[in-house]
Write a protein that holds these residues in place. Structure first.
Motif, PDB file in Angstrom:
ATOM      1  N   LYS A 164      38.757  34.771  45.534  1.00 35.10           N
ATOM      2  CA  LYS A 164      38.876  36.102  44.943  1.00 35.10           C
ATOM      3  C   LYS A 164      37.571  36.467  44.251  1.00 35.10           C
ATOM      4  CE  LYS A 164      42.074  38.818  42.077  1.00 35.10           C
ATOM      5  NZ  LYS A 164      43.309  38.743  41.246  1.00 35.10           N
ATOM      6  N   SER A 221      35.015  36.952  38.585  1.00 35.62           N
ATOM      7  CA  SER A 221      35.105  38.379  38.253  1.00 35.62           C
ATOM      8  C   SER A 221      33.999  38.783  37.287  1.00 35.62           C
ATOM      9  CB  SER A 221      36.472  38.686  37.612  1.00 35.62           C
ATOM     10  OG  SER A 221      37.537  38.256  38.416  1.00 35.62           O
ATOM     11  N   GLU A 252      35.796  39.721  42.316  1.00 34.76           N
ATOM     12  CA  GLU A 252      36.073  41.041  41.754  1.00 34.76           C
ATOM     13  C   GLU A 252      34.887  41.580  40.964  1.00 34.76           C
ATOM     14  OE1 GLU A 252      40.638  41.643  40.786  1.00 34.76           O
ATOM     15  OE2 GLU A 252      39.850  39.965  39.625  1.00 34.76           O
ATOM     16  N   GLU A 253      34.486  42.781  41.289  1.00 34.74           N
ATOM     17  CA  GLU A 253      33.485  43.530  40.527  1.00 34.74           C
ATOM     18  C   GLU A 253      32.217  42.727  40.247  1.00 34.74           C
ATOM     19  OE1 GLU A 253      33.836  46.677  40.171  1.00 34.74           O
ATOM     20  OE2 GLU A 253      35.861  46.624  40.974  1.00 34.74           O
ATOM     21  N   THR A 306      37.037  43.053  45.594  1.00 34.63           N
ATOM     22  CA  THR A 306      36.991  44.410  45.055  1.00 34.63           C
ATOM     23  C   THR A 306      35.622  44.643  44.463  1.00 34.63           C
ATOM     24  OG1 THR A 306      37.776  43.807  42.837  1.00 34.63           O
ATOM     25  CG2 THR A 306      39.459  44.300  44.479  1.00 34.63           C
TER      26      THR A 306
END
Length: 482
Positions: free
Chosen positions: A210, A189, A212-213, A233
């Protein structure tokens, strides 16, 4: 000597291993016998800052530096004193940057030497600004000339790896995947240096990925793997999937609407489904942000025959939002749970804008509906009413208001101050709690009564539990019922 101190070392170690790290270390002051008991028995090194980060962003730079140094010194002392052969978890969580590179490098070396199974480096930034982030050292993995890796044994024990505000490159992450035979979970992340990532080969053990950003991320390739879940994301990416027979959970979201950089908004849904083409038939959970996706009545959504859980983030004031929602419901004939996240712009020109009605699309399998981001807007009510009219087998309706979902849920300092301000202006919470709950429940019943008879609708205890977790949201609902 007390009876506990007389226990065998194995039992004493088991007891200490159940305590939080600070409490385990604190036992060293009990007696000489206890002084180093924690050092050889503690397997979980979770350096939880607890209350230390509360209000951190409001402190002066001097006080922030003081707290950061205090945290680093605490971790250093524990690392130096720990004498056990192995650890299960090493987690560092604080607002740290490159100034502490020397110490953080030693933490990682220590963890790998102890054959750590879960490694979490969470150097959270209060404002989410990635500035001077700690850079994971290539030399630690033997990726620099003249630095041979001496930690392969430790890498072979790693099962979970999580980086937050730790700059890593695709080369480093791919090296972890290739040399860690048991690495099943990877979370990255707020990373600046990550541009491309390849997860390729059946020998890779990874099950959950995962991302993220990661603003500079351009391409992710996932081929011939047994990946089960992929969550992304942030800025839109070139996602390439092939031969992923176990992939059943996917999230494609854009929290800042940056997906418009890659494609026209009218082509978003087509692009998303094209990227997922090889696994659409097998997906069981899909999370997707459609805020910038314009509805195209000429585009037919592909069927998702095995989808059981759908989470949609939508622009609540978009005029064709209901038509888009209807398309998703039609494309998911056996959907069982629908989570709808409403987002509303605060600009004045959106006030009073009404969304268009959509044709009925009865769905006979959805049993649970959760609407998050609900607020005192007509369009929010329209979304709820549409679902109640078309979800034929509805058993449970959960409504999470905007105030708790988008602000107070985080427990931030600003949220706490706002709650205190609300409580002060509205009187004692203890005096009006019951009244507010009754008003809200009455509001729900009046809403539901427009569509369902009282015999068909049951007020779920879960809804009350949600409200009790965020009681400050009641006043928000009073504005909608007055």
């Amino acid at each position: 000597m007390d009876r506990i101190s007389e226990l065998p070392h194995e039992i004493l170690g088991s007891i200490l291993s159940l305590l939080p790290l600070k409490e385990a270390v604190a036992t060293s002051v009990l007696s000489r016998h206890w002084r180093y008991a924690w050092a050889w028995s503690t397997l979980t090194l979770d350096f939880d800052p607890e209350e230390t980060l509360v209000g951190f962003k409001y402190h002066s730079r001097t006080l922030q530096n003081k707290k950061s140094h205090r945290y680093v010194n605490w971790v250093n002392r524990v690392v130096e004193q720990h004498s056990g052969p192995n650890i299960k978890l090493f987690r560092a969580c604080f607002d740290l940057d490159r100034r502490f590179t020397s110490s953080i490098d030693k933490w990682i070396e220590f963890a790998l030497k102890k054959r750590v199974q879960v490694l979490v480096l969470d150097f959270v930034k209060e404002y989410g600004i990635n500035k001077d982030s700690y850079m994971f050292p290539r030399k630690l993995l033997g990726l620099e000339e003249g630095f041979a890796s001496r930690r392969c044994v430790g890498l072979k024990s790693l099962k979970v790896l999580s980086f937050n505000f730790v700059d890593v490159t695709g080369e480093i992450l791919e090296h972890f995947l290739s040399v860690c035979p048991f690495l099943e979970r990877l979370s990255v992340s707020f990373v600046e240096k990550l541009v491309n990532l390849r997860v390729v080969g059946s020998s890779i053990a990874l099950k959950y990925l995962k991302l993220e950003e990661c603003d500079d991320l351009k391409r992710v390739e996932i081929y011939d793997t047994n990946l089960v879940s992929f969550i992304h994301t942030g800025t839109a990416i070139d996602l390439r999937l092939s031969n992923v027979p176990s992939l059943v959970e996917v999230a494609i979201t854009s929290q800042r609407n940056d997906i418009a950089r890659l494609c026209a908004s009218t082509a978003f849904m087509r692009l998303a489904f094209t990227q997922l083409a090889c696994c659409l038939y097998q997906l069981e959970t899909l999370m997707i942000n459609t805020q910038v996706a314009e509805y195209n009545k000429d585009y037919t959504f592909p069927i998702l025959p095995n989808l059981k859980h759908l989470e949609l983030t939508v622009e609540g004031d978009y005029k064709l939002s209901l038509s888009q929602l209807s398309s998703f419901m039609k494309a998911s004939p056996y959907l069982q749970r629908l989570a709808l996240k409403l987002r509303f712009w605060e600009e004045p020109f959106n006030e009073g804008r009404k969304i268009k009605k959509a044709a009925k699309c009865p769905h006979h399998y959805i049993k649970v509906v959760e609407v998050s981001g609900y607020c005192d807007r007509t369009n929010a009510v329209e979304h709820v009413m549409f679902l109640m009219e078309n979800v034929v087998a509805l058993e449970k309706l959960v409504i999470v208001p905007y105030w708790s979902w988008d602000c107070h849920h985080s427990g931030s300092e600003s949220g706490k101050r706002e709650r205190k301000k609300e409580a002060k202006s509205n009187g004692s919470f203890a005096e009006c709690r019951s009244y507010l709950l009754d008003r809200f429940v009455g509001f729900l019943y009046s809403l539901v009564a427009k569509v369902l008879s009282s015999q068909e609708f049951v007020y779920e205890r879960d809804q009350k539990r949600v409200l009790e977790m965020a009681p400050w949201t009641y006043w928000r609902f009073l504005d909608a019922t007055r």
